[in-house]
Design a protein around this motif. Sequence first.
Motif, PDB file in Angstrom:
ATOM      1  N   GLY A   1       0.774  -1.235   0.000  1.00 25.62           N
ATOM      2  CA  GLY A   1       0.000   0.000   0.000  1.00 25.62           C
ATOM      3  C   GLY A   1       0.803   1.282   0.000  1.00 25.62           C
ATOM      4  N   ARG A   2       2.102   1.214  -0.334  1.00 23.65           N
ATOM      5  CA  ARG A   2       2.942   2.420  -0.307  1.00 23.65           C
ATOM      6  C   ARG A   2       2.455   3.464  -1.301  1.00 23.65           C
ATOM      7  N   LEU A   3       2.146   3.051  -2.512  1.00 25.20           N
ATOM      8  CA  LEU A   3       1.720   4.015  -3.530  1.00 25.20           C
ATOM      9  C   LEU A   3       0.421   4.702  -3.126  1.00 25.20           C
ATOM     10  N   LYS A   4      -0.509   3.943  -2.572  1.00 28.71           N
ATOM     11  CA  LYS A   4      -1.786   4.534  -2.143  1.00 28.71           C
ATOM     12  C   LYS A   4      -1.552   5.608  -1.088  1.00 28.71           C
ATOM     13  N   ASN A   5      -0.622   5.362  -0.176  1.00 33.26           N
ATOM     14  CA  ASN A   5      -0.324   6.356   0.856  1.00 33.26           C
ATOM     15  C   ASN A   5       0.354   7.586   0.269  1.00 33.26           C
ATOM     16  N   LEU A   6       1.191   7.381  -0.762  1.00 33.15           N
ATOM     17  CA  LEU A   6       1.879   8.519  -1.380  1.00 33.15           C
ATOM     18  C   LEU A   6       0.916   9.399  -2.163  1.00 33.15           C
ATOM     19  N   LEU A   7      -0.093   8.817  -2.773  1.00 30.14           N
ATOM     20  CA  LEU A   7      -0.998   9.578  -3.628  1.00 30.14           C
ATOM     21  C   LEU A   7      -1.772  10.648  -2.862  1.00 30.14           C
ATOM     22  N   GLN A   8      -2.222  10.303  -1.640  1.00 31.58           N
ATOM     23  CA  GLN A   8      -2.971  11.253  -0.809  1.00 31.58           C
ATOM     24  C   GLN A   8      -4.142  11.872  -1.578  1.00 31.58           C
ATOM     25  N   GLU A   9      -4.818  11.054  -2.399  1.00 29.03           N
ATOM     26  CA  GLU A   9      -5.971  11.491  -3.193  1.00 29.03           C
ATOM     27  C   GLU A   9      -5.618  12.543  -4.238  1.00 29.03           C
ATOM     28  N   LEU A  10      -4.333  12.627  -4.623  1.00 29.17           N
ATOM     29  CA  LEU A  10      -3.948  13.552  -5.687  1.00 29.17           C
ATOM     30  C   LEU A  10      -4.351  13.045  -7.065  1.00 29.17           C
ATOM     31  N   ASN A  11      -4.930  11.861  -7.111  1.00 30.06           N
ATOM     32  CA  ASN A  11      -5.485  11.364  -8.368  1.00 30.06           C
ATOM     33  C   ASN A  11      -6.880  11.931  -8.629  1.00 30.06           C
ATOM     34  N   CYS A  12      -7.383  12.705  -7.704  1.00 23.96           N
ATOM     35  CA  CYS A  12      -8.700  13.342  -7.867  1.00 23.96           C
ATOM     36  C   CYS A  12      -8.532  14.666  -8.621  1.00 23.96           C
TER      37      CYS A  12
ATOM     38  N   MET B   1      13.450  10.606 -21.541  1.00 20.53           N
ATOM     39  CA  MET B   1      12.485  10.593 -22.639  1.00 20.53           C
ATOM     40  C   MET B   1      11.144  10.037 -22.189  1.00 20.53           C
ATOM     41  N   THR B   2      11.183   9.001 -21.335  1.00 17.27           N
ATOM     42  CA  THR B   2       9.942   8.418 -20.833  1.00 17.27           C
ATOM     43  C   THR B   2       9.210   9.386 -19.915  1.00 17.27           C
ATOM     44  N   LEU B   3       9.966  10.052 -19.026  1.00 16.50           N
ATOM     45  CA  LEU B   3       9.348  11.019 -18.115  1.00 16.50           C
ATOM     46  C   LEU B   3       8.768  12.193 -18.904  1.00 16.50           C
ATOM     47  N   HIS B   4       9.450  12.608 -19.961  1.00 17.15           N
ATOM     48  CA  HIS B   4       8.939  13.699 -20.790  1.00 17.15           C
ATOM     49  C   HIS B   4       7.622  13.301 -21.476  1.00 17.15           C
ATOM     50  N   SER B   5       7.527  12.049 -21.908  1.00 24.78           N
ATOM     51  CA  SER B   5       6.280  11.586 -22.534  1.00 24.78           C
ATOM     52  C   SER B   5       5.143  11.504 -21.528  1.00 24.78           C
ATOM     53  N   MET B   6       5.482  11.309 -20.251  1.00 23.95           N
ATOM     54  CA  MET B   6       4.457  11.223 -19.213  1.00 23.95           C
ATOM     55  C   MET B   6       4.029  12.596 -18.707  1.00 23.95           C
TER      56      MET B   6
ATOM     57  N   LEU C   1       8.278   7.872  -9.583  1.00 30.76           N
ATOM     58  CA  LEU C   1       7.710   8.927 -10.428  1.00 30.76           C
ATOM     59  C   LEU C   1       6.824   8.331 -11.526  1.00 30.76           C
ATOM     60  N   PHE C   2       7.258   7.214 -12.077  1.00 28.37           N
ATOM     61  CA  PHE C   2       6.482   6.545 -13.117  1.00 28.37           C
ATOM     62  C   PHE C   2       5.107   6.121 -12.593  1.00 28.37           C
ATOM     63  N   LEU C   3       5.075   5.521 -11.403  1.00 34.22           N
ATOM     64  CA  LEU C   3       3.805   5.095 -10.826  1.00 34.22           C
ATOM     65  C   LEU C   3       2.927   6.294 -10.470  1.00 34.22           C
ATOM     66  N   LEU C   4       3.551   7.354  -9.959  1.00 30.47           N
ATOM     67  CA  LEU C   4       2.779   8.547  -9.628  1.00 30.47           C
ATOM     68  C   LEU C   4       2.152   9.162 -10.883  1.00 30.47           C
ATOM     69  N   SER C   5       2.905   9.163 -11.975  1.00 25.39           N
ATOM     70  CA  SER C   5       2.385   9.748 -13.213  1.00 25.39           C
ATOM     71  C   SER C   5       1.193   8.973 -13.761  1.00 25.39           C
ATOM     72  N   LYS C   6       1.161   7.658 -13.529  1.00 29.03           N
ATOM     73  CA  LYS C   6       0.064   6.840 -14.020  1.00 29.03           C
ATOM     74  C   LYS C   6      -1.203   7.026 -13.192  1.00 29.03           C
ATOM     75  N   ASN C   7      -1.072   7.610 -12.003  1.00 25.49           N
ATOM     76  CA  ASN C   7      -2.213   7.712 -11.103  1.00 25.49           C
ATOM     77  C   ASN C   7      -2.645   9.154 -10.804  1.00 25.49           C
TER      78      ASN C   7
END
Length: 370
Positions: A138-149, A303-308, A332-338
């Motif tokens: 559940g680390r990613l869920k805790n990091l998001l802090q509902e910023l996917n809203c 290049m991948t981060l720039h595309s995200m 950062l990759f997981l955060l960008s997807k969410n």
Amino acid sequence: MDKLFLSGTFKNFIKPRLFVNDCTVFRLHYGVTALVLCACSILVSATQFYGDPITCIQSDDVPEKVLNTYCWVEGTFTLPRALGLEVGREVVYPGVDKRREGDQVVYHAYYQWVCFVLLFQSMLFYLPRLTWRCWEAGRLKNLLQELNCPIMAHCEKKKRCDHLVKYFRNNMRHHSSYCYKYLLCEVMNLANVIAQIYFVDYFLGGEFTTYGLRVLHFATNAQEQRIDPMVRVFPRLTKCTFHRYGPSGDVMKYDSLCLLPLNIVNEKIYIVLWFWFIILAVITAISLLYKIVLLSSKTVRYMTLHSMSRLSPKDQLRTIIRKTTYGDWFILFLLSKNMEVLNFKDFLQDLFKEFKSPLINNDNNETSSI
């Protein structure tokens, strides 16, 4: 019944996921393949246990139900030498002929286990997912802090972005074990799909590894020159030998032809699985090679981060990539997807500003920027 289907476990399985902590190829294993295998197991079970999976021609006074049950339990057989003989003149069906002394005999009893094997395979495809969920914790869920809203008050969004930036700055270069555990699960996916190809090959008597190629060859050859490989692996008509005591106490032998309509379903299932396993193995191998390139090249990570995050200035992205490791990039990759796009842009901008400022240690002393 309502309680069964609306219970917590089933509801959690079918409800839409609010965030993802893996990649698309990973989801093909547990989200597509495992589900397809489970559905195939249910389909075969419905045909096997709630239909007539086998029907044998009744011989003399042997009860039909007894003969069907016996041949289903003990298995039926075909003769490989009769596969290429002309149907209607030499044999009644490919592989079905009078058994002679010295003939090679292929017994078929695997169809009793197909539904269970498919369910077992489904569980194996879901195992890496369970492993990753246990390690991810559940680390990613805790990091998001509902910023996917997408809708959030500006002050609240700013506060949560600051918390995320502070966490990221204080834990830089400490995400390696997190991303390597994920890579290990990706390797498990590749090893699993390759192992399952050979497992099914063993289950089907060495016929699966070349099954799809032989089906393609059969479809392209002239009709008079081809032998259906699906009939070889999944015969629809076979023979069964039943013994019983006669009126005088002598052992009597009955040869019966048995129709296996269940194999019509089995042959279609396994031809689809052959092509899907091959495609999935290739896609997973390419995905792993791509991650190895990401691990070794900061240019590819940029290049991948720039595309995200195309809204972020390139100089900010270059600075972030230069100061982070592959483990940090994976976060950062997981955060960008969410995260919502604008929220992720603001987060990267705040992170860039944080990188430009001195790092404050636990004693409130300024240290040089990384």
